[in-house]
Enzyme design. Structure first.
Site, PDB file in Angstrom:
ATOM      1  N   HIS A 154     -40.120  29.872   4.213  1.00  0.00           N
ATOM      2  CA  HIS A 154     -38.864  30.530   4.628  1.00  0.00           C
ATOM      3  C   HIS A 154     -38.906  32.043   4.425  1.00  0.00           C
ATOM      4  CE1 HIS A 154     -37.020  26.685   5.321  1.00  0.00           C
ATOM      5  NE2 HIS A 154     -37.212  26.302   4.078  1.00  0.00           N
ATOM      6  N   ASP A 190     -43.305  20.388   6.607  1.00  0.00           N
ATOM      7  CA  ASP A 190     -42.180  20.305   5.683  1.00  0.00           C
ATOM      8  C   ASP A 190     -40.949  19.823   6.469  1.00  0.00           C
ATOM      9  OD1 ASP A 190     -41.162  21.619   2.834  1.00  0.00           O
ATOM     10  OD2 ASP A 190     -39.626  21.817   4.405  1.00  0.00           O
ATOM     11  N   HIS A 192     -38.067  21.106   6.525  1.00  0.00           N
ATOM     12  CA  HIS A 192     -37.333  22.245   7.060  1.00  0.00           C
ATOM     13  C   HIS A 192     -38.228  23.112   7.956  1.00  0.00           C
ATOM     14  CE1 HIS A 192     -35.508  21.200   3.106  1.00  0.00           C
ATOM     15  NE2 HIS A 192     -34.378  21.375   3.767  1.00  0.00           N
TER      16      HIS A 192
HETATM   17  C1  OKP Z   1     -37.095  24.827   1.025  1.00  0.00           C
HETATM   18  B1  OKP Z   1     -38.298  24.084   1.615  1.00  0.00           B
HETATM   19  C2  OKP Z   1     -29.539  22.540  -0.526  1.00  0.00           C
HETATM   20  C3  OKP Z   1     -29.164  23.423   0.660  1.00  0.00           C
HETATM   21  C4  OKP Z   1     -30.389  23.964   1.337  1.00  0.00           C
HETATM   22  C5  OKP Z   1     -32.222  25.524   1.045  1.00  0.00           C
HETATM   23  C6  OKP Z   1     -33.298  24.527   1.318  1.00  0.00           C
HETATM   24  C7  OKP Z   1     -34.644  25.166   1.174  1.00  0.00           C
HETATM   25  C8  OKP Z   1     -35.771  24.194   1.356  1.00  0.00           C
HETATM   26  N1  OKP Z   1     -29.191  23.167  -1.755  1.00  0.00           N
HETATM   27  N2  OKP Z   1     -31.023  24.943   0.508  1.00  0.00           N
HETATM   28  O1  OKP Z   1     -38.379  24.142   3.015  1.00  0.00           O
HETATM   29  O2  OKP Z   1     -38.457  22.753   1.152  1.00  0.00           O
HETATM   30 ZN    ZN Z   2     -38.357  21.847   2.939  1.00  0.00          ZN
END
Ligand code: OKP
Ligand code: ZN
Length: 334
Positions: A154, A190, A192
């Site tokens: 990210h 991943d 996300h």
């Molecule tokens: C990081 B990786 C949950 C809401 C989402 C950000 C997620 C980041 C994921 N507290 N917060 O891609 O695993």
């Molecule tokens: Zn993730």
């Protein structure tokens, strides 16, 4: 397969994160590493090769900010970890701002990624871990595993977000380019979308980015990862996004990954970087896919069958007890 990890990566330990309107325990914990190390049987300390390969991806002003933020926060009289609250979403331009809140907002894409006094050191060593695995593969190893933590996908060239501070997949890919690999592909599996990785290589044709992830219409990071995002300029067509719905199981995930691998095969990379997250697991506390531990073996075998020299970097995965087994399954399958 050689595995790399530096104990200094454990020092980053924010206490809490903003989640659904309140503060909850930070999900990206040092305990994640303990689970993985126990399951894979340890890892080697990476060398310290300095920050040149980090500077090849990230802006110097952003790196200066990451190092300075904790003291600026403390000097402003603030308790706890540094967290931004105001973001320059429209007039994003160079301004000579010095207040910590302005710098935090300028260098972050969300309010869920605290910066602690130890964040720079941990992120720096997460980068060294990615570089050690890259050096191993460039030197002839078939594959290597970088137990990166904090994760990276990210984080953009000048911003943090989503528990990520330095983009370890991008650092690995750029280091491979600079070591003589003309074409590098990144496969991001991943849960996300890896918005930071996409942004870094958006207008470049030498690094292909393909991602299988939860549809950003329903999931973080919302503003990136839609199927119509394909790159621009020299990078037109060198980004591929394959969003999937909640409840996705192996068959649909494997089909999407095969689509990504076919596109990467057409690109003909000299080296592959895999951004591997195990937050696609059925019991993950912040995600909504339904992969099983055994499924990771299948997915990794499909990637290995392509035959490219491969650097695997760790991204997410938040079900602590299962995390190590899921990573071990993936590495065994590879
Ligand atoms: C990081 B990786 C949950 C809401 C989402 C950000 C997620 C980041 C994921 N507290 N917060 O891609 O695993
Ligand atoms: Zn993730």
């Amino acid at each position: 397969m050689r595995r790399f990890f530096a104990p200094a990566q454990l020092t980053h330990a924010p206490t809490r994160e903003l989640h659904n309107g309140g503060f909850t325990a930070y999900a990206e914990t040092p305990e994640r590493v303990a689970s993985i190390l126990a399951a894979i049987g340890g890892a080697s300390q990476p060398a310290d090769e300095g920050d040149a390969a980090i500077r090849a991806v990230h802006d110097a002003s952003y790196l200066d900010f990451l190092r300075a933020a904790p003291a600026l926060w403390r000097d402003a009289g603030r308790p706890g970890d540094a967290i931004p609250y105001a973001f320059p979403i429209v007039r994003r331009r160079a301004l000579d701002l010095t207040r910590v809140d302005a710098l935090l907002g300028r260098h972050a894409m969300d309010a869920t990624t605290p910066i602690t006094a130890d964040t720079w050191t941990a992120a720096y060593w997460s980068g060294q871990t990615a570089l050690a695995a890259t050096r191993a593969v460039v030197s002839g190893d078939r594959a290597a595993f970088a137990l990166c933590r904090p994760p990276g996908h990210h984080a953009g060239a000048d911003y943090c977000g989503g528990y990520c501070h330095l983009n370890v997949a991008a650092i690995a890919a750029q280091a491979a380019r600079d070591a003589g690999c003309a074409r590098v592909a990144i496969l991001d599996i991943d849960y996300h979308h890896g918005n930071g990785t996409q942004d870094i290589f958006w207008d470049r044709g030498d690094v292909f980015y393909a991602s299988v992830h939860a549809d950003p219409a329903t999931d973080y990071p919302f503003f990136w990862g839609h199927a119509d995002e394909r790159g621009e300029g020299a990078g037109a067509g060198a980004t591929l996004n394959l969003p999937l719905p909640h409840g996705t199981r192996l068959d649909a995930f494997r089909t999407a990954q095969a689509t990504a691998l076919s596109a990467i095969a057409a690109f003909a990379p000299d080296l592959l970087v895999v951004s591997f997250g195990a937050d696609t697991w059925e019991g993950d506390p912040i995600s909504h896919f339904a992969l099983t531990t055994a499924d990771y073996r299948v997915l990794a075998a499909d990637i290995a069958a392509c035959g490219w020299p491969t650097v695997i970097v760790m991204e997410g995965g938040y079900a602590i007890d299962a995390l190590g087994h899921n990573v071990a399954s993936f590495l065994a399958g590879f």
